[in-house]
Motif scaffolding. Structure first.
Motif: not given
Length: 274
Positions: A16, A28, A40, A42, A47-48, A51, A64, A66-68
Protein backbone atom coordinates in the motif's frame (compact mmCIF):
# COMPACT_ATOMS: atom_id res chain seq x y z
CA UNK A 1 -7.82 -20.15 -13.54
CA UNK A 2 -5.41 -17.95 -11.59
CA UNK A 3 -1.96 -18.88 -12.84
CA UNK A 4 -0.13 -15.67 -13.66
CA UNK A 5 2.03 -15.26 -16.74
CA UNK A 6 1.25 -11.57 -17.04
CA UNK A 7 3.10 -9.66 -14.34
CA UNK A 8 6.69 -8.55 -14.85
CA UNK A 9 7.09 -7.97 -11.11
CA UNK A 10 5.56 -10.31 -8.56
CA UNK A 11 5.28 -9.40 -4.89
CA UNK A 12 4.35 -11.86 -2.18
CA UNK A 13 2.70 -9.50 0.28
CA UNK A 14 0.23 -6.64 0.14
CA UNK A 15 1.72 -3.29 -0.81
CA UNK A 16 0.00 0.00 0.00
CA UNK A 17 1.45 3.33 -0.98
CA UNK A 18 1.32 6.44 -3.13
CA UNK A 19 2.01 6.41 -6.88
CA UNK A 20 3.04 9.80 -8.34
CA UNK A 21 1.28 10.95 -11.52
CA UNK A 22 1.40 14.39 -13.14
CA UNK A 23 0.83 16.98 -10.38
CA UNK A 24 -0.54 14.56 -7.78
CA UNK A 25 -0.29 11.03 -6.35
CA UNK A 26 -2.73 8.13 -6.12
CA UNK A 27 -3.34 5.84 -3.16
CA UNK A 28 -2.77 2.28 -4.43
CA UNK A 29 -3.15 -1.17 -2.88
CA UNK A 30 -1.63 -4.27 -4.49
CA UNK A 31 -2.22 -7.64 -2.84
CA UNK A 32 0.72 -9.14 -4.71
CA UNK A 33 1.14 -12.85 -5.28
CA UNK A 34 1.41 -14.94 -8.42
CA UNK A 35 -2.25 -14.81 -9.44
CA UNK A 36 -3.61 -13.15 -12.54
CA UNK A 37 -3.57 -9.35 -12.00
CA UNK A 38 -6.89 -7.50 -11.87
CA UNK A 39 -7.02 -3.72 -11.88
CA UNK A 40 -10.20 -2.23 -10.47
CA UNK A 41 -11.57 1.08 -11.82
CA UNK A 42 -13.93 2.92 -9.51
CA UNK A 43 -17.13 4.80 -10.07
CA UNK A 44 -16.78 8.49 -10.80
CA UNK A 45 -16.64 9.68 -7.19
CA UNK A 46 -16.27 6.30 -5.49
CA UNK A 47 -13.31 4.70 -3.70
CA UNK A 48 -11.45 1.42 -3.89
CA UNK A 49 -13.34 0.15 -0.87
CA UNK A 50 -16.41 -0.43 -3.05
CA UNK A 51 -14.69 -3.53 -4.47
CA UNK A 52 -14.12 -5.38 -1.18
CA UNK A 53 -16.94 -7.91 -1.68
CA UNK A 54 -15.86 -8.72 -5.25
CA UNK A 55 -12.27 -9.16 -4.07
CA UNK A 56 -13.35 -11.41 -1.20
CA UNK A 57 -15.48 -13.50 -3.57
CA UNK A 58 -12.57 -14.02 -5.97
CA UNK A 59 -10.17 -14.80 -3.14
CA UNK A 60 -6.42 -14.76 -2.72
CA UNK A 61 -5.62 -16.68 -5.90
CA UNK A 62 -5.71 -13.43 -7.86
CA UNK A 63 -3.55 -10.31 -7.70
CA UNK A 64 -5.90 -7.44 -6.81
CA UNK A 65 -4.80 -3.88 -7.62
CA UNK A 66 -7.08 -1.08 -6.44
CA UNK A 67 -6.58 2.66 -6.24
CA UNK A 68 -8.37 5.91 -5.57
CA UNK A 69 -8.53 8.34 -8.48
CA UNK A 70 -7.45 11.96 -8.22
CA UNK A 71 -8.98 13.71 -5.18
CA UNK A 72 -10.94 10.59 -4.25
CA UNK A 73 -10.70 8.70 -0.99
CA UNK A 74 -8.72 9.96 2.00
CA UNK A 75 -5.22 10.01 0.53
CA UNK A 76 -5.13 10.57 -3.25
CA UNK A 77 -4.07 14.12 -3.95
CA UNK A 78 -5.93 16.89 -5.70
CA UNK A 79 -5.03 17.84 -9.26
CA UNK A 80 -5.48 20.46 -11.92
CA UNK A 81 -6.70 17.74 -14.30
CA UNK A 82 -9.83 15.68 -13.58
CA UNK A 83 -10.48 14.87 -17.22
CA UNK A 84 -11.50 11.49 -18.56
CA UNK A 85 -8.23 11.22 -20.48
CA UNK A 86 -6.33 11.72 -17.24
CA UNK A 87 -8.30 8.83 -15.73
CA UNK A 88 -7.35 6.58 -18.66
CA UNK A 89 -3.68 7.59 -18.39
CA UNK A 90 -3.71 6.82 -14.68
CA UNK A 91 -4.40 3.14 -15.45
CA UNK A 92 -1.07 2.98 -17.31
CA UNK A 93 0.73 4.74 -14.48
CA UNK A 94 -0.58 2.41 -11.77
CA UNK A 95 0.18 -0.74 -13.75
CA UNK A 96 3.67 0.51 -14.60
CA UNK A 97 4.35 1.39 -10.98
CA UNK A 98 3.42 -2.15 -9.92
CA UNK A 99 5.35 -3.80 -12.74
CA UNK A 100 2.29 -5.37 -14.38
CA UNK A 101 2.34 -5.98 -18.13
CA UNK A 102 -1.11 -7.55 -18.62
CA UNK A 103 -4.22 -7.50 -16.47
CA UNK A 104 -7.95 -8.06 -16.32
CA UNK A 105 -9.58 -4.62 -16.34
CA UNK A 106 -12.80 -4.25 -14.38
CA UNK A 107 -14.72 -1.02 -14.01
CA UNK A 108 -18.01 0.01 -12.46
CA UNK A 109 -20.06 2.99 -13.72
CA UNK A 110 -17.52 5.68 -14.73
CA UNK A 111 -14.81 3.07 -14.33
CA UNK A 112 -16.50 0.92 -16.99
CA UNK A 113 -16.03 3.75 -19.50
CA UNK A 114 -12.38 4.06 -18.49
CA UNK A 115 -11.94 0.30 -18.74
CA UNK A 116 -13.57 0.12 -22.18
CA UNK A 117 -11.31 2.85 -23.54
CA UNK A 118 -8.20 1.30 -22.00
CA UNK A 119 -9.00 -2.19 -23.29
CA UNK A 120 -9.78 -0.83 -26.75
CA UNK A 121 -6.47 1.03 -26.90
CA UNK A 122 -4.33 -1.69 -25.28
CA UNK A 123 -5.42 -5.11 -26.55
CA UNK A 124 -1.98 -6.64 -26.04
CA UNK A 125 -2.03 -5.64 -22.38
CA UNK A 126 -5.63 -6.60 -21.63
CA UNK A 127 -6.43 -10.15 -20.52
CA UNK A 128 -10.11 -9.29 -20.58
CA UNK A 129 -12.53 -6.56 -19.56
CA UNK A 130 -15.53 -6.59 -17.23
CA UNK A 131 -17.83 -3.58 -17.51
CA UNK A 132 -20.23 -3.24 -14.59
CA UNK A 133 -23.32 -1.17 -15.42
CA UNK A 134 -21.48 1.43 -17.43
CA UNK A 135 -20.01 2.10 -20.88
CA UNK A 136 -23.39 2.03 -22.62
CA UNK A 137 -23.36 4.13 -25.80
CA UNK A 138 -26.35 6.42 -25.58
CA UNK A 139 -27.01 10.12 -26.21
CA UNK A 140 -28.46 11.00 -22.81
CA UNK A 141 -26.78 14.39 -22.42
CA UNK A 142 -28.97 17.31 -23.48
CA UNK A 143 -28.82 21.00 -22.61
CA UNK A 144 -31.57 20.45 -20.07
CA UNK A 145 -29.63 17.54 -18.55
CA UNK A 146 -26.48 19.67 -18.30
CA UNK A 147 -28.41 22.29 -16.35
CA UNK A 148 -29.94 19.61 -14.15
CA UNK A 149 -26.50 18.18 -13.34
CA UNK A 150 -25.06 21.59 -12.45
CA UNK A 151 -28.06 22.39 -10.29
CA UNK A 152 -27.91 19.07 -8.43
CA UNK A 153 -24.24 19.43 -7.54
CA UNK A 154 -24.76 23.00 -6.36
CA UNK A 155 -27.68 21.84 -4.20
CA UNK A 156 -25.67 19.05 -2.61
CA UNK A 157 -22.37 20.89 -2.18
CA UNK A 158 -22.92 21.59 1.54
CA UNK A 159 -23.40 17.88 2.24
CA UNK A 160 -20.45 16.97 0.04
CA UNK A 161 -18.21 19.31 2.05
CA UNK A 162 -19.35 17.77 5.34
CA UNK A 163 -18.56 14.24 4.13
CA UNK A 164 -15.21 15.16 2.56
CA UNK A 165 -13.06 14.35 5.64
CA UNK A 166 -14.45 10.79 5.67
CA UNK A 167 -13.23 10.11 2.12
CA UNK A 168 -16.78 9.32 1.00
CA UNK A 169 -16.89 12.36 -1.28
CA UNK A 170 -14.05 13.76 -3.41
CA UNK A 171 -12.00 16.83 -2.64
CA UNK A 172 -13.46 18.59 -5.65
CA UNK A 173 -15.80 21.54 -5.72
CA UNK A 174 -19.35 21.37 -7.09
CA UNK A 175 -18.37 22.87 -10.44
CA UNK A 176 -15.51 20.40 -10.95
CA UNK A 177 -17.76 17.47 -10.11
CA UNK A 178 -20.53 18.68 -12.41
CA UNK A 179 -18.14 19.22 -15.32
CA UNK A 180 -16.69 15.74 -14.79
CA UNK A 181 -20.19 14.27 -15.00
CA UNK A 182 -21.09 16.34 -18.07
CA UNK A 183 -17.89 15.26 -19.82
CA UNK A 184 -18.95 11.66 -19.25
CA UNK A 185 -22.24 12.39 -21.01
CA UNK A 186 -20.30 13.53 -24.08
CA UNK A 187 -18.04 10.47 -23.96
CA UNK A 188 -21.12 8.22 -23.72
CA UNK A 189 -22.61 9.46 -27.00
CA UNK A 190 -23.16 6.64 -29.43
CA UNK A 191 -21.03 8.30 -32.11
CA UNK A 192 -18.09 8.51 -29.67
CA UNK A 193 -18.34 5.39 -27.51
CA UNK A 194 -19.71 3.06 -30.19
CA UNK A 195 -16.47 2.91 -32.23
CA UNK A 196 -14.44 2.39 -29.05
CA UNK A 197 -16.52 -0.67 -28.16
CA UNK A 198 -16.54 -1.93 -31.73
CA UNK A 199 -12.71 -1.89 -31.71
CA UNK A 200 -12.36 -4.11 -28.61
CA UNK A 201 -10.67 -7.40 -29.52
CA UNK A 202 -10.36 -9.02 -26.08
CA UNK A 203 -12.99 -11.02 -24.15
CA UNK A 204 -15.35 -8.46 -22.64
CA UNK A 205 -18.35 -9.03 -20.41
CA UNK A 206 -21.03 -6.69 -19.13
CA UNK A 207 -22.77 -7.14 -15.80
CA UNK A 208 -25.93 -5.06 -16.03
CA UNK A 209 -27.98 -3.67 -13.14
CA UNK A 210 -31.73 -3.03 -13.03
CA UNK A 211 -33.83 0.00 -12.21
CA UNK A 212 -32.64 3.54 -11.63
CA UNK A 213 -29.47 5.22 -10.43
CA UNK A 214 -28.76 8.32 -8.36
CA UNK A 215 -29.86 11.36 -10.36
CA UNK A 216 -31.87 9.44 -12.95
CA UNK A 217 -35.63 9.67 -13.36
CA UNK A 218 -38.19 7.02 -14.21
CA UNK A 219 -36.92 4.46 -16.69
CA UNK A 220 -34.05 6.60 -18.02
CA UNK A 221 -31.41 4.10 -16.92
CA UNK A 222 -33.18 1.08 -18.40
CA UNK A 223 -33.55 2.87 -21.73
CA UNK A 224 -29.81 3.58 -21.76
CA UNK A 225 -29.06 -0.09 -21.09
CA UNK A 226 -30.95 -1.15 -24.23
CA UNK A 227 -28.03 0.19 -26.28
CA UNK A 228 -26.04 -2.91 -25.36
CA UNK A 229 -28.11 -5.01 -27.75
CA UNK A 230 -26.46 -3.31 -30.70
CA UNK A 231 -23.03 -3.46 -29.06
CA UNK A 232 -23.14 -7.23 -28.63
CA UNK A 233 -24.56 -7.75 -32.12
CA UNK A 234 -21.70 -5.81 -33.74
CA UNK A 235 -18.80 -7.22 -31.71
CA UNK A 236 -18.62 -10.98 -30.98
CA UNK A 237 -15.97 -10.35 -28.31
CA UNK A 238 -18.52 -8.56 -26.15
CA UNK A 239 -21.34 -10.34 -24.33
CA UNK A 240 -23.67 -9.72 -21.42
CA UNK A 241 -22.58 -12.03 -18.62
CA UNK A 242 -25.51 -11.24 -16.31
CA UNK A 243 -28.51 -8.97 -15.84
CA UNK A 244 -28.88 -8.71 -12.07
CA UNK A 245 -31.77 -7.45 -9.90
CA UNK A 246 -29.86 -4.84 -7.90
CA UNK A 247 -29.74 -1.21 -8.98
CA UNK A 248 -26.74 0.77 -10.17
CA UNK A 249 -25.62 1.90 -6.74
CA UNK A 250 -26.00 -1.48 -5.04
CA UNK A 251 -24.64 -3.83 -7.68
CA UNK A 252 -21.16 -4.26 -6.14
CA UNK A 253 -22.71 -4.80 -2.72
CA UNK A 254 -25.54 -7.18 -3.61
CA UNK A 255 -24.45 -8.89 -6.84
CA UNK A 256 -20.71 -9.19 -6.28
CA UNK A 257 -20.88 -12.91 -7.08
CA UNK A 258 -22.09 -12.18 -10.63
CA UNK A 259 -19.30 -9.64 -11.07
CA UNK A 260 -16.69 -12.12 -9.85
CA UNK A 261 -18.11 -14.77 -12.20
CA UNK A 262 -17.60 -12.42 -15.16
CA UNK A 263 -13.97 -11.92 -14.14
CA UNK A 264 -13.41 -15.67 -14.07
CA UNK A 265 -15.10 -15.97 -17.46
CA UNK A 266 -12.88 -13.49 -19.32
CA UNK A 267 -9.72 -14.79 -17.66
CA UNK A 268 -10.59 -18.35 -18.67
CA UNK A 269 -11.20 -17.26 -22.26
CA UNK A 270 -7.78 -15.62 -22.42
CA UNK A 271 -6.18 -18.77 -21.03
CA UNK A 272 -8.05 -20.99 -23.49
CA UNK A 273 -6.89 -18.85 -26.41
CA UNK A 274 -3.22 -19.29 -25.55
Amino acid sequence: MTTNKNAATTTNSTWTGMVPVDDTALAVTDTGGSGVPIIYLNGQFATQGYWRRVIAELGSGWRHITYDERARGKKSGTSADYSFEAAVRDVDVVLAARGVQRAVVIGWSYGAFVGAHWASRNPDRTIGAVLVDGAQPYDWLTEAMEQRIRKQFQQFQWALRLLRPTGLTPRMNATEMAECNIELGRIARAADLGPVLDAITVPTRYVVASGSSLGSKGDEQEIIRTSLVGVTERNPNIKISAKVPSNHGAILKKDYAAVAAAVREVAALDYAGR
